[in-house]
Scaffold this active site. Structure first.
Site, PDB file in Angstrom:
ATOM      1  CG  HIS A  24      -2.989   3.372   2.223  1.00 15.51           C
ATOM      2  ND1 HIS A  24      -3.596   2.978   1.293  1.00 15.51           N
ATOM      3  CD2 HIS A  24      -2.991   2.225   3.156  1.00 15.51           C
ATOM      4  CE1 HIS A  24      -3.942   1.763   1.294  1.00 15.51           C
ATOM      5  NE2 HIS A  24      -3.623   1.404   2.486  1.00 15.51           N
ATOM      6  CB  CYS A  72      -0.777  -0.064   0.971  1.00 14.06           C
ATOM      7  SG  CYS A  72      -2.005  -1.406   1.164  1.00 14.06           S
ATOM      8  CG  ASN A 120      -6.661  -0.856   1.895  1.00 15.07           C
ATOM      9  OD1 ASN A 120      -6.007  -0.437   1.135  1.00 15.07           O
ATOM     10  ND2 ASN A 120      -6.183  -1.037   3.035  1.00 15.07           N
TER      11      ASN A 120
END
Ligand code: COA
Length: 352
Positions: free
Chosen positions: A260, A118, A290
């Site tokens: 993020h 990520c 996500n």
């Protein structure tokens, strides 16, 4: 200097009430614990490379709309290098970037992948900035893409409600320090001691050399959600603070903050701890979930499309992911104008 940006998600939107019945979850729980209302998952047969291509095409079109030196640009500007950030490559080998460059018709440019989960977009951005700074390339396409839905185990409602698919792309070119679009600094870090907190144990050389120790379930996410949550908050907070100090910005100087998109509660905790003044944070996790490396460029494209980012604003990006990895970037927002979004999310923005 940032000159193009696009974000895409696949068309299939999955609301909390459409999640697998076996997960015995509900809209209220998912919204309360994650802030997610809808995520997008690919249809069977659609790959990370397909999403990456869509985002790249749109980002290059956007970049092409910025005529260099006052000339009319009719073809996309040359790109010297292509970097793909992903932890869900279409196959273990080769890297995705060469094929993406080929599909884009960019010729025999340098092309490679960055694997930082990520944090991948910020790592790839730093790589691109370094390559440009070293004079190796003039213009670099950075694409972050994930198809995380394929890593969700059928019985894993923890990871299942969180992870999603999407792609984002930016074009970076050499520019003047301090002009809109310039990236002023990075902070990157890792801690491999936490590599088991979030992982896909199978599918690699280890599993192939000792197949008896692995099962098909090891091809899916294994995540210690609570531990990951705490590390994400700590690392994104510290990394943001380190970078602010390094670039000489106070918290009040940050016009927009894009972390993020892991979990809405993580985002709030990080903003509170830095601490950032209210109203600076940009978030779209409620509509995308996500999406790993893609999450920051998707959020940027979304915000730019909704006129929440303006030329010259000081923007702080921060990310955290498996590895463990983390990374932050400070930039001045470029001169970009919005064009229509894809499936209601992201949408490219055009150099105006
Ligand atoms: N629906 C309903 N209940 C659920 C659930 C779901 N989707 N997922 C977990 N639960 C239940 C658990 O079974 C547990 O029940 P119990 O107390 O009866 O045993 C309870 O909720 C708490 O479980 P826990 O895993 O501790 O939940 P949580 O509050 O930590 O939320 C996550 C789970 C995954 C949403 C959360 O840990 C998280 O977001 N972590 C970070 C994930 C992340 O960002 N990963 C990527 C980083 S890059």
């Amino acid at each position: 200097m940032l000159e193009g940006l696009a974000g895409v998600v696949p068309p299939r939107a999955v609301g909390n009430n459409e999640l697998p019945a076996a997960w015995e979850t509900d809209d209220a729980w998912v919204r309360r614990r994650t802030g997610i209302g809808v995520r997008h998952w690919v249809a069977p047969g659609v790959s990370t490379g397909d999403l990456a291509l869509q985002a790249a095409v749109r980002a290059l079109d956007v970049a092409a709309a910025a005529p260099p030196d006052g000339l009319d640009a009719v073809t996309p500007p040359p790109v010297d290098a292509v970097i793909v950030a992903t932890s869900t490559p279409d196959r273990p080998m080769p890297a995705m970037a060469p094929q993406l460059a080929h599909r884009l018709g960019l010729g025999q440019v340098a092309a490679w992948d960055v694997a930082a989960a990520c944090s991948g977009f910020v790592y790839a951005l730093a790589t691109a900035a370094g390559v440009i700074g070293a004079g190796i390339a003039h213009r670099v396409l950075v694409v972050a893409a994930e198809v995380y839905s394929t890593l969700i185990a059928p019985d894993d409602r923890g990871a299942g409600v969180v992870f999603a698919d999407g792609a984002g792309a930016v074009v970076l070119r050499r520019g003047e320090h301090g002009e809109p679009g310039s990236i002023l600094g990075f902070d990157l870090g890792s801690d491999g001691a936490g590599h088991e907190l979030i992982e896909v144990p199978g599918g690699g050389a280890l599993a192939r050399s000792a197949p008896d120790r692995y099962t098909p379930a090891d091809l899916h996410f294994r995540m210690r959600g609570r531990d990951v949550f705490q590390h994400a908050v700590t690392r994104m907070t510290l990394s943001s603070q380190v970078l602010l100090k390094n670039v000489g910005w106070s918290v009040d100087d940050v016009d927009r903050f894009v972390a993020h998109q892991a979990n809405a509660r993580i985002l709030s905790a990080v903003a509170d701890r830095i601490p950032l003044p209210a109203g600076r944070q940009i978030a779209n996790i409620d509509r995308v979930g996500n999406t790993g490396a893609a999450s920051i460029p998707l959020a940027l494209a979304d915000a730019a499309g909704n006129s929440r980012l303006h030329t010259g604003q000081r923007v702080l990006l921060t990310s955290f992911g498996a590895g463990l990895t983390w990374g932050s970037a400070a930039l001045l927002w470029p001169h970009l104008a919005p064009v229509p979004s894809v499936h209601g999310v992201g949408g490219p923005v055009r150099s105006a």
